[in-house]
Scaffold this motif. Structure first.
Motif, PDB file in Angstrom:
ATOM      1  N   GLU A  55       0.840  -1.186   0.000  1.00 23.58           N
ATOM      2  CA  GLU A  55       0.000   0.000   0.000  1.00 23.58           C
ATOM      3  C   GLU A  55       0.882   1.244   0.000  1.00 23.58           C
ATOM      4  N   SER A  56       0.538   2.218  -0.806  1.00 24.03           N
ATOM      5  CA  SER A  56       1.264   3.490  -0.919  1.00 24.03           C
ATOM      6  C   SER A  56       2.640   3.356  -1.576  1.00 24.03           C
ATOM      7  N   ILE A  57       2.845   2.317  -2.365  1.00 27.18           N
ATOM      8  CA  ILE A  57       4.110   2.123  -3.087  1.00 27.18           C
ATOM      9  C   ILE A  57       3.789   1.830  -4.553  1.00 27.18           C
ATOM     10  N   VAL A  58       4.498   2.483  -5.469  1.00 24.89           N
ATOM     11  CA  VAL A  58       4.417   2.184  -6.895  1.00 24.89           C
ATOM     12  C   VAL A  58       5.771   1.656  -7.321  1.00 24.89           C
ATOM     13  N   ALA A  66      16.388  -4.259 -16.420  1.00 26.97           N
ATOM     14  CA  ALA A  66      17.586  -3.441 -16.245  1.00 26.97           C
ATOM     15  C   ALA A  66      17.315  -2.222 -15.357  1.00 26.97           C
ATOM     16  N   LYS A  67      16.084  -1.703 -15.375  1.00 27.54           N
ATOM     17  CA  LYS A  67      15.743  -0.531 -14.580  1.00 27.54           C
ATOM     18  C   LYS A  67      14.527  -0.824 -13.706  1.00 27.54           C
ATOM     19  N   THR A  68      14.617  -0.405 -12.453  1.00 24.23           N
ATOM     20  CA  THR A  68      13.496  -0.523 -11.518  1.00 24.23           C
ATOM     21  C   THR A  68      13.419   0.767 -10.713  1.00 24.23           C
ATOM     22  N   ALA A  69      12.210   1.240 -10.507  1.00 22.95           N
ATOM     23  CA  ALA A  69      11.996   2.417  -9.667  1.00 22.95           C
ATOM     24  C   ALA A  69      10.873   2.104  -8.691  1.00 22.95           C
ATOM     25  N   THR A  70      11.083   2.481  -7.446  1.00 29.89           N
ATOM     26  CA  THR A  70      10.075   2.300  -6.409  1.00 29.89           C
ATOM     27  C   THR A  70       9.906   3.637  -5.707  1.00 29.89           C
ATOM     28  N   ILE A  71       8.647   4.074  -5.562  1.00 30.31           N
ATOM     29  CA  ILE A  71       8.396   5.381  -4.964  1.00 30.31           C
ATOM     30  C   ILE A  71       7.076   5.343  -4.201  1.00 30.31           C
ATOM     31  N   THR A  72       6.933   6.250  -3.245  1.00 30.42           N
ATOM     32  CA  THR A  72       5.692   6.320  -2.478  1.00 30.42           C
ATOM     33  C   THR A  72       4.585   6.942  -3.323  1.00 30.42           C
ATOM     34  N   SER A  73       3.373   6.635  -2.951  1.00 30.34           N
ATOM     35  CA  SER A  73       2.210   7.142  -3.676  1.00 30.34           C
ATOM     36  C   SER A  73       1.065   7.309  -2.698  1.00 30.34           C
ATOM     37  N   SER A  74      -0.026   7.820  -3.206  1.00 26.73           N
ATOM     38  CA  SER A  74      -1.246   7.909  -2.407  1.00 26.73           C
ATOM     39  C   SER A  74      -2.408   7.473  -3.298  1.00 26.73           C
ATOM     40  N   PRO A  75      -3.487   7.016  -2.690  1.00 25.29           N
ATOM     41  CA  PRO A  75      -4.630   6.592  -3.510  1.00 25.29           C
ATOM     42  C   PRO A  75      -5.136   7.756  -4.358  1.00 25.29           C
ATOM     43  N   SER A  76      -5.482   7.481  -5.592  1.00 24.86           N
ATOM     44  CA  SER A  76      -6.011   8.506  -6.486  1.00 24.86           C
ATOM     45  C   SER A  76      -7.533   8.416  -6.495  1.00 24.86           C
ATOM     46  N   PHE A  77      -8.170   9.562  -6.492  1.00 20.60           N
ATOM     47  CA  PHE A  77      -9.624   9.595  -6.563  1.00 20.60           C
ATOM     48  C   PHE A  77     -10.090   9.835  -7.994  1.00 20.60           C
ATOM     49  N   ASN A  78      -9.133   9.831  -8.920  1.00 17.09           N
ATOM     50  CA  ASN A  78      -9.461   9.936 -10.339  1.00 17.09           C
ATOM     51  C   ASN A  78      -9.753   8.548 -10.868  1.00 17.09           C
ATOM     52  N   GLU A  79     -10.507   8.490 -11.952  1.00 16.99           N
ATOM     53  CA  GLU A  79     -10.848   7.204 -12.555  1.00 16.99           C
ATOM     54  C   GLU A  79     -10.653   7.277 -14.055  1.00 16.99           C
ATOM     55  N   SER A  80     -10.438   6.131 -14.651  1.00 21.08           N
ATOM     56  CA  SER A  80     -10.334   6.021 -16.096  1.00 21.08           C
ATOM     57  C   SER A  80     -11.487   5.156 -16.590  1.00 21.08           C
TER      58      SER A  80
END
Length: 141
Positions: A55-58, A66-80
């Motif tokens: 939870e809270s990680i992307v 070859a490349k990996t990125a991990t960063i914090t996030s928050s739930p989005s209230f937008n929808e597709s």
């Protein structure tokens, strides 16, 4: 002795099953046609798998790993409504991952935390009085 062996094998089998279930987290794939940043990590153009292992990680992983990125996030209230999407903010010629949207997996509707590099690019853009940063959408599957 057979009883102890049976209990040991059953325990190992149960652990193996749990490990497999944990490893199969929801993810989306996207072919990103430009270089970009996730937080302060530079990522080259290419195919990526985007997941949220906690939870809270992307986490983004390139197809060749070859490349990996991990960063914090928050739930989005937008929808597709049109399928999975990645939303990038663009300042000058630099792209920054801003949002991940997945209509079928709510845990993948995430807003990505701005990194230092994005804050600097945004500040430079405002100082130069450039038009407000653009948003770019990339379809994912």
């Amino acid at each position: 002795m057979n009883r102890i062996s049976a209990i040991g094998l059953l325990s190992i089998a149960a652990l193996a099953t749990c490990t497999g279930a944990i490893a199969q987290q929801p993810a989306i794939k996207a072919n990103i046609p430009f270089d970009f940043r996730v937080g302060d990590t530079w990522m080259p153009a290419g195919e990526y798998t985007i997941s949220s292992p906690l939870e809270s990680i992307v986490q983004l992983r390139s197809a060749d790993l070859a490349k990996t990125a991990t960063i914090t996030s928050s739930p989005s209230f937008n929808e597709s409504n049109s399928g999975s999407e990645l939303v990038f903010d663009k300042y000058g010629d630099q792209y920054f991952l801003h949002r991940v949207l997945c209509p079928t997996v709510s845990s993948l509707n995430l807003d990505v935390t701005q990194g230092k590099a994005e804050k600097q690019a945004r500040s430079r853009s405002l100082e130069a009085k450039l038009p407000k940063g653009e948003q770019t959408l990339v379809a994912a599957r």
